[in-house]
Design an enzyme around this catalytic site. Sequence first.
Site, PDB file in Angstrom:
ATOM      1  N   CYS A 111      -5.930   1.860   5.923  1.00 14.17           N
ATOM      2  CA  CYS A 111      -6.615   0.651   6.371  1.00 14.17           C
ATOM      3  C   CYS A 111      -6.027   0.225   7.729  1.00 14.17           C
ATOM      4  O   CYS A 111      -5.083   0.843   8.233  1.00 14.17           O
ATOM      5  CB  CYS A 111      -6.450  -0.459   5.330  1.00 14.17           C
ATOM      6  SG  CYS A 111      -4.760  -1.109   5.226  1.00 14.17           S
ATOM      7  N   CYS A 132      -2.233  -0.635   7.545  1.00 12.91           N
ATOM      8  CA  CYS A 132      -1.400   0.570   7.482  1.00 12.91           C
ATOM      9  C   CYS A 132      -1.474   1.344   8.799  1.00 12.91           C
ATOM     10  O   CYS A 132      -0.463   1.895   9.250  1.00 12.91           O
ATOM     11  CB  CYS A 132      -1.830   1.446   6.305  1.00 12.91           C
ATOM     12  SG  CYS A 132      -1.502   0.663   4.708  1.00 12.91           S
ATOM     13  N   GLU A 154       0.918   3.801   1.905  1.00  9.48           N
ATOM     14  CA  GLU A 154       1.417   4.163   3.235  1.00  9.48           C
ATOM     15  C   GLU A 154       2.595   3.297   3.647  1.00  9.48           C
ATOM     16  O   GLU A 154       3.562   3.794   4.238  1.00  9.48           O
ATOM     17  CB  GLU A 154       0.306   4.016   4.293  1.00  9.48           C
ATOM     18  CG  GLU A 154      -0.913   4.844   4.031  1.00  9.48           C
ATOM     19  CD  GLU A 154      -2.010   4.120   3.268  1.00  9.48           C
ATOM     20  OE1 GLU A 154      -3.188   4.388   3.536  1.00  9.48           O
ATOM     21  OE2 GLU A 154      -1.687   3.282   2.390  1.00  9.48           O
ATOM     22  N   HIS A 196       0.841  -1.190   0.000  1.00  6.82           N
ATOM     23  CA  HIS A 196       0.000   0.000   0.000  1.00  6.82           C
ATOM     24  C   HIS A 196       0.884   1.251   0.000  1.00  6.82           C
ATOM     25  O   HIS A 196       2.040   1.199   0.435  1.00  6.82           O
ATOM     26  CB  HIS A 196      -0.897   0.026   1.232  1.00  6.82           C
ATOM     27  CG  HIS A 196      -1.968  -1.004   1.222  1.00  6.82           C
ATOM     28  ND1 HIS A 196      -3.005  -0.974   2.111  1.00  6.82           N
ATOM     29  CD2 HIS A 196      -2.176  -2.095   0.435  1.00  6.82           C
ATOM     30  CE1 HIS A 196      -3.817  -2.000   1.888  1.00  6.82           C
ATOM     31  NE2 HIS A 196      -3.318  -2.702   0.869  1.00  6.82           N
TER      32      HIS A 196
END
EC number: 3.5.4.33
Length: 146
Positions: free
Chosen positions: A86, A89, A58, A56
Amino acid sequence: MISPYNDEYYMKQALLEAHKALEKDEIPVGAVIVANQQIIARTHNLTECLNDTTAHAEMQAITSASGHIGGKYLGGCTLYVTLEPCVMCGGALYWSQIDRIVFGAKDEKRGAGRYAGIYHPKTKIEGGLLEEECGELIRTFFKSKR
């Protein structure tokens, strides 16, 4: 003199990263991490390109920023991300001890903010910056997939 480097400026930089993800047919999420008004990490989702569910924006940003500063803690840093992080993360951001998280669009289904205690107690969370622009990018992407 007003600094051109403000929250909106940095979120627009994260949006540029989200557009890079879109060009790669990734879910269009972009992120930048800032320390002392300088971007030290600039990333976007790479889950499809890397065939890695943890890639992701992040997560990529945390890794890049940690490499830049030479340490695992991101005190004094701010993450700007186009979509609310999410839970995965959020947990990584907890361990990074980042000072501040600013996100654009809220993630009603998978957003970490739905759960108490996900973020480090000292981390400040601010949502809704350029929310419409960030959200529209995500909505358009998923409409094209249906």
